[in-house]
Design an enzyme around this catalytic site. Structure first.
Site, PDB file in Angstrom:
ATOM      1  CG  ASN A 164     -13.967  -6.232 -17.457  1.00 46.60           C
ATOM      2  OD1 ASN A 164     -13.730  -6.000 -18.643  1.00 46.60           O
ATOM      3  ND2 ASN A 164     -15.200  -6.306 -16.983  1.00 46.60           N
TER       4      ASN A 164
ATOM      5  CG  HIS B 148     -19.139  -3.510 -15.969  1.00 40.63           C
ATOM      6  ND1 HIS B 148     -19.584  -4.384 -16.944  1.00 40.63           N
ATOM      7  CD2 HIS B 148     -20.236  -3.065 -15.336  1.00 40.63           C
ATOM      8  CE1 HIS B 148     -20.899  -4.462 -16.881  1.00 40.63           C
ATOM      9  NE2 HIS B 148     -21.326  -3.660 -15.914  1.00 40.63           N
TER      10      HIS B 148
ATOM     11  CB  SER C 161     -16.405  -0.495 -11.809  1.00 35.47           C
ATOM     12  OG  SER C 161     -17.590   0.081 -11.297  1.00 35.47           O
TER      13      SER C 161
ATOM     14  CG  ASP D 204     -19.551  -7.640 -15.512  1.00 38.12           C
ATOM     15  OD1 ASP D 204     -18.429  -7.652 -16.026  1.00 38.12           O
ATOM     16  OD2 ASP D 204     -20.604  -7.623 -16.168  1.00 38.12           O
TER      17      ASP D 204
HETATM   18  C1  GAR Z   1     -16.687   0.033 -22.971  1.00 45.87           C
HETATM   19  O1  GAR Z   1     -17.726   0.920 -22.620  1.00 45.87           O
HETATM   20  C2  GAR Z   1     -16.494  -1.001 -21.887  1.00 45.87           C
HETATM   21  O2  GAR Z   1     -16.700  -0.511 -20.599  1.00 45.87           O
HETATM   22  C3  GAR Z   1     -17.547  -2.007 -22.258  1.00 45.87           C
HETATM   23  O3  GAR Z   1     -17.499  -2.085 -23.657  1.00 45.87           O
HETATM   24  C4  GAR Z   1     -17.086  -0.821 -24.177  1.00 45.87           C
HETATM   25  C5  GAR Z   1     -15.918  -1.049 -25.101  1.00 45.87           C
HETATM   26  O4  GAR Z   1     -15.580   0.132 -25.761  1.00 45.87           O
HETATM   27  N1  GAR Z   1     -17.317  -3.274 -21.645  1.00 45.87           N
HETATM   28  C6  GAR Z   1     -18.272  -4.088 -21.246  1.00 45.87           C
HETATM   29  O5  GAR Z   1     -19.447  -3.841 -21.381  1.00 45.87           O
HETATM   30  C7  GAR Z   1     -17.790  -5.374 -20.620  1.00 45.87           C
HETATM   31  N2  GAR Z   1     -18.844  -6.010 -19.892  1.00 45.87           N
HETATM   32  P1  GAR Z   1     -14.165   0.296 -26.428  1.00 45.87           P
HETATM   33  O6  GAR Z   1     -13.974  -0.903 -27.357  1.00 45.87           O
HETATM   34  O7  GAR Z   1     -14.268   1.578 -27.199  1.00 45.87           O
HETATM   35  O8  GAR Z   1     -13.128   0.341 -25.368  1.00 45.87           O
END
Ligand code: GAR
Length: 204
Positions: free
Chosen positions: A101, A103, A130, A139
């Site tokens: 994942n 995060h 991370s 997480d």
């Molecule tokens: C990213 O910033 C990712 O780190 C976060 O969602 C966004 C997705 O953006 N993930 C989380 O918050 C998971 N807990 P993306 O669809 O443009 O990759």
């Protein structure tokens, strides 16, 4: 090289970074039919599937359907990239040791949602992102790689998120590549990379 399946819920910019890094993305699966990342994947000739969470009465049933959709592609790695669903313990166990994942915080700080606003409210001077193995605790799995960015006095959550996102796009492909090259070793919950390249970076 083994292949990977990427799970998304929305924009898909991390998916794009993985694909553009040349990683072997066999399929992209979303819980939302309107996830923008699906159109990107289809445009690149990558298989896509939608498993709408609203079609299932329980998390267990949804996760079972999701697992079936994933396993149809026989991936070595499952990569969550903005996949905004809480996973059941059974699903996490099914992909134990082969699900990563990304995060948007320097874990273990700021697990959960709204990480950028919470980092600003806490007054931290460094923030970041991370890549970690997924375990049952949200997480909190073994950390593969992190990147830190400065928090500027002028930042709002949007500006800070953009600075962090640029680093997400750097570290996720690197971490996934290490996994697929079988370079990651987990010892007592700590991830080491064979050959010991740096697992952290700082973007000034
Ligand atoms: C990213 O910033 C990712 O780190 C976060 O969602 C966004 C997705 O953006 N993930 C989380 O918050 C998971 N807990 P993306 O669809 O443009 O990759």
């Amino acid at each position: 090289m083994n292949t990977m399946v990427v799970l998304i819920s929305g924009r898909g910019s991390n998916l794009r970074a993985l694909v553009e890094a040349g990683l072997p993305v066999a399929a992209v699966i979303s819980n939302r039919a309107d996830a923008a990342g699906l159109a990107y994947a289809a445009g690149r000739g990558i298989a896509t599937a939608v498993v709408p969470h609203r079609d299932y009465a329980t998390r267990e049933e949804f996760d079972a359907a999701l697992g079936q959709a994933i396993d149809a592609f026989r991936p070595g790695l499952v990569a969550l990239a903005g996949f905004m669903r809480i996973l059941t313990a059974g699903f996490v166990q099914r992909y134990h040791g082969r699900m990563l994942n990304i995060h948007p915080s320097l874990l273990p700080a700021f697990a959960g949602l709204d990480t950028h606003a919470r980092a600003l409210a806490a007054g931290v001077k460094l923030h970041g992102c991370s890549v970690h193995f997924v375990t049952a605790e949200l997480d909190h799995g073994p950390i593969v790689m992190q990147a830190a960015v400065p928090v500027l006095a002028s930042d709002d959550a949007t500006a800070l998120a953009a600075r962090v996102l640029a680093q997400e796009h750097r570290i996720y492909p690197q971490a996934a590549r290490w996994y697929l090259e079988q370079k990651l070793v987990i010892e007592r919950g700590v991830v080491r990379v064979k050959g010991d390249p740096p697992q952290q970076s700082y973007a000034p």
